[in-house]
Design an enzyme around this catalytic site. Structure first.
Site, mmCIF file in Angstrom:
data_model
loop_
_atom_site.group_PDB
_atom_site.id
_atom_site.type_symbol
_atom_site.label_atom_id
_atom_site.label_comp_id
_atom_site.label_asym_id
_atom_site.label_seq_id
_atom_site.Cartn_x
_atom_site.Cartn_y
_atom_site.Cartn_z
ATOM 1 C CG ASP A 183 -22.713 15.875 32.506
ATOM 2 O OD1 ASP A 183 -23.822 15.522 32.047
ATOM 3 O OD2 ASP A 183 -22.362 17.070 32.518
ATOM 4 C CD GLU A 223 -19.703 21.768 35.971
ATOM 5 O OE1 GLU A 223 -20.936 21.821 35.733
ATOM 6 O OE2 GLU A 223 -18.915 22.706 35.709
ATOM 7 N NE ARG A 265 -30.299 25.686 33.947
ATOM 8 C CZ ARG A 265 -29.288 26.483 33.615
ATOM 9 N NH1 ARG A 265 -29.214 27.705 34.116
ATOM 10 N NH2 ARG A 265 -28.345 26.072 32.782
ATOM 11 C CD GLU A 314 -29.972 22.851 31.296
ATOM 12 O OE1 GLU A 314 -28.915 22.453 30.786
ATOM 13 O OE2 GLU A 314 -30.016 23.323 32.455
#
Length: 563
Positions: free
Chosen positions: A315, A448, A187, A183
């Protein structure tokens, strides 16, 4: 050559019927003259028809090449067949509807950002209902950094400058906090690198190096597979207890873009070497179908029994195989990424099932040999990925994968349309005889499906995808917008609201919506690649000679088209 032809013609003229091939004989009678003229016309028409067929082939070939580059253009043939010219015409001639919708999305960004500035400035995320901020990521100002490129692309320069000043003067990474490596990478590191590529401001690159250096010890494992948590102040890395000591596939294999870009920008190979070691290790255990379970042991690099999924924890690994190839400008130096991705896409086809009675295509999850009829909304990035990657195939395969992308996008759009609020739940099941049932009912403003609509619109020019995106945006406006920002829903059936404005709503959801209604010249796909947090990074050609890897110059984009 001319002399030989002259002498030959005299001989031919004296040889009976063959003399009629000489034009001078036709001029001695009207019938012969007419025959010559008709023959001449027919012959030229035949040649013109062959040339036109050739030109049509050239046009189709050029169309395919342009589509492959991500440019949204069409080909118009100008002039006669003897001097065919090809003119690129923008498919998105600005229409009033797109201009109005883009402005509405920009207004939504202003509302979200101004609410954050007012109630949560410097905190990671805003809690709109209680009008306060919360440090979800250890106090790294996640919303500020996640929003930098969105503000820049939308032309919100005053807001961008205030965010830039906060980064320069208040952002401090020396936190005694166990951060998520993944993360923080997508980010914070991704957001800072994107802001640098867009603006050319060195402060963003300096901060990017600082946070990357703090994350780097996570890769110091026996296999090179990183731990997924690290203390930013002390450098102690570990994995969460719930993973049984394992690293997860998405969190370990989705840092390539950011660390390769950092190595390129500062010309230091160590960041790239860490993340490319991961791919080399995974390649050793890569199965023939290209599908990996989500748990990997960081000590020996082997997989642990667990599910195969294109949803949570799986993913972005598959996404980054494709995008690392694109970020390297599809050269031989990055071909192994594309090869692995194509293996995974063959495996993905084996996970596709269709619902009854409406034949919605969906991606199953897999454990061992058992397929589960479950699909996360997170997996709705896959239609966009398939569309983006389809143009690396030849024409037949490209059409097949693009068709699959469009089928899956229709399913994801119906995740939204199937609920009373017209917002999608977190996951869906496909029971026998029923099309889809929402199983996890919350919506946390995820991007998404909109991401996939953006790619499909850019790559096909089909405005239907804009209409679907607009419908989803209106559902967010009806259900998630409140006076003090945007919130998610605890239940997409009842509309019960939560108390969190996720940073990715500003970084991804609103950015992809804005780009969905912007001309393709705004962040063109042949020049930029988006990380999994929607931060655009400049594409730089990778040299096949690793010794030259850091010798190229990267010129930040000083002026990017904004609308």
């Amino acid at each position: 050559m001319g002399k030989k032809s002259s002498s030959s013609s005299s001989a031919w003229r004296g040889s009976g019927g063959c003399r009629y091939l000489h034009p001078s004989d036709y001029l001695k009678s009207a019938k012969r003259s007419a025959f010559l003229i008709l023959t001449f016309i027919f012959f030229n028409y035949f040649l013109w028809d062959l040339h036109a067929l050739s030109d049509d082939h050239q046009v189709e070939e050029l169309k395919y090449k342009l589509k492959g580059s991500g440019l949204q253009t069409k080909i118009v043939v100008i002039g006669d067949s003897n001097s065919i010219k090809k003119k690129e015409v923008n498919l998105d001639d600005e229409d009033p509807v797109s201009i109005e919708r883009r402005q509405k999305v920009k207004d939504a960004m202003l509302h979200a950002w101004s609410s954050y500035e007012k109630y949560a400035w410097g905190k990671d995320e805003l809690q709109p209902q209680t009008k306060n901020g919360v440090d979800s990521f250890g106090g790294l100002g996640a919303t500020v950094i996640d929003s930098l490129d969105t503000l820049f692309i939308m032309g919100l320069q005053e807001q961008f400058q205030r965010a830039r000043e906060w980064v320069a003067n208040s952002l401090d990474f020396n936190k005694d906090y166990d951060a998520s490596v993944f993360e923080t990478t997508i980010r914070v590191l991704g957001g800072l690198l994107s802001a640098f590529d867009l603006s050319g401001d060195d402060i963003f690159l300096q901060k990017a190096k600082d946070i990357a250096d703090r994350l780097l010890p996570a890769w110091n494992t026996a296999s090179g597979i990183p731990y997924n948590r690290i203390n930013l102040a002390h450098g102690h890395a570990h994995n969460p207890k719930w993973a049984g000591g394992n690293s997860t596939l998405a969190e370990s294999g989705s840092e390539q873009l950011e660390f390769i870009v950092l190595s390129q920008r500062i010309k230091d190979p160590k960041y790239q070497q860490k993340v490319e070691t991961v791919i080399k290790e995974i390649h050793k255990i890569f199965p023939s179908d290209g599908l990996l379970p989500i748990y990997i042991n960081p000590h020996n690099g082997t997989t642990s029994p667990s599910i195969v999924t294109f949803g949570a924890m799986g993913d972005s690994f598959y996404e980054y195989l494709l995008k690392a190839w694109i970020q390297g400008n599809k050269t031989e130096a990055v071909k192994h990424y594309r090869d692995m991705w194509e293996m995974s896409m063959r495996g993905l086809q084996g996970l596709i099932r269709k619902s009854t009675p409406s034949s919605f295509a969906y991606i199953c999850e897999k454990r061992g040999n058992y397929l589960s009829d479950k699909m996360d909304e997170l997996a709705c990035f896959a239609p966009g990925m398939l569309a983006l990657g389809s143009y690396g195939y030849g024409p037949g395969e490209a059409e097949k994968f693009l068709a699959l992308a469009e089928e899956l996008a229709w399913t994801c759009y119906n995740f939204y349309q199937s609920t009373p609020t017209k917002l999608a739940g977190e996951s869906y099941h496909f029971p026998t005889g029923k099309d889809m049932t929402v199983s996890t009912k919350w919506n946390i403003l995820r991007p998404e499906t909109i991401e996939s609509l953006f790619y499909l619109w850019r790559l096909t020019g089909n405005k239907t995808y804009q209409e679907w995106g607009w419908n989803i945006f209106q559902a967010f406006e009806r259900n998630s917008r409140i006076e003090t920002g945007y919130v998610g829903l605890k239940d997409v059936n009842t509309g019960l609201k939560d108390n969190m404005m996720q940073s990715f709503f500003l970084a991804e959801t609103l950015k992809y919506l804005y780009l969905l209604f912007s001309p393709p010249s705004v962040i063109p796909l042949d020049e930029w690649v988006f990380n999994t947090e929607a931060h655009p990074l400049k594409i730089v050609t990778r040299s096949p000679d690793e010794r030259d890897e850091y010798l190229f110059e990267v010129t930040p984009e000083k002026s990017v088209d904004t609308v």
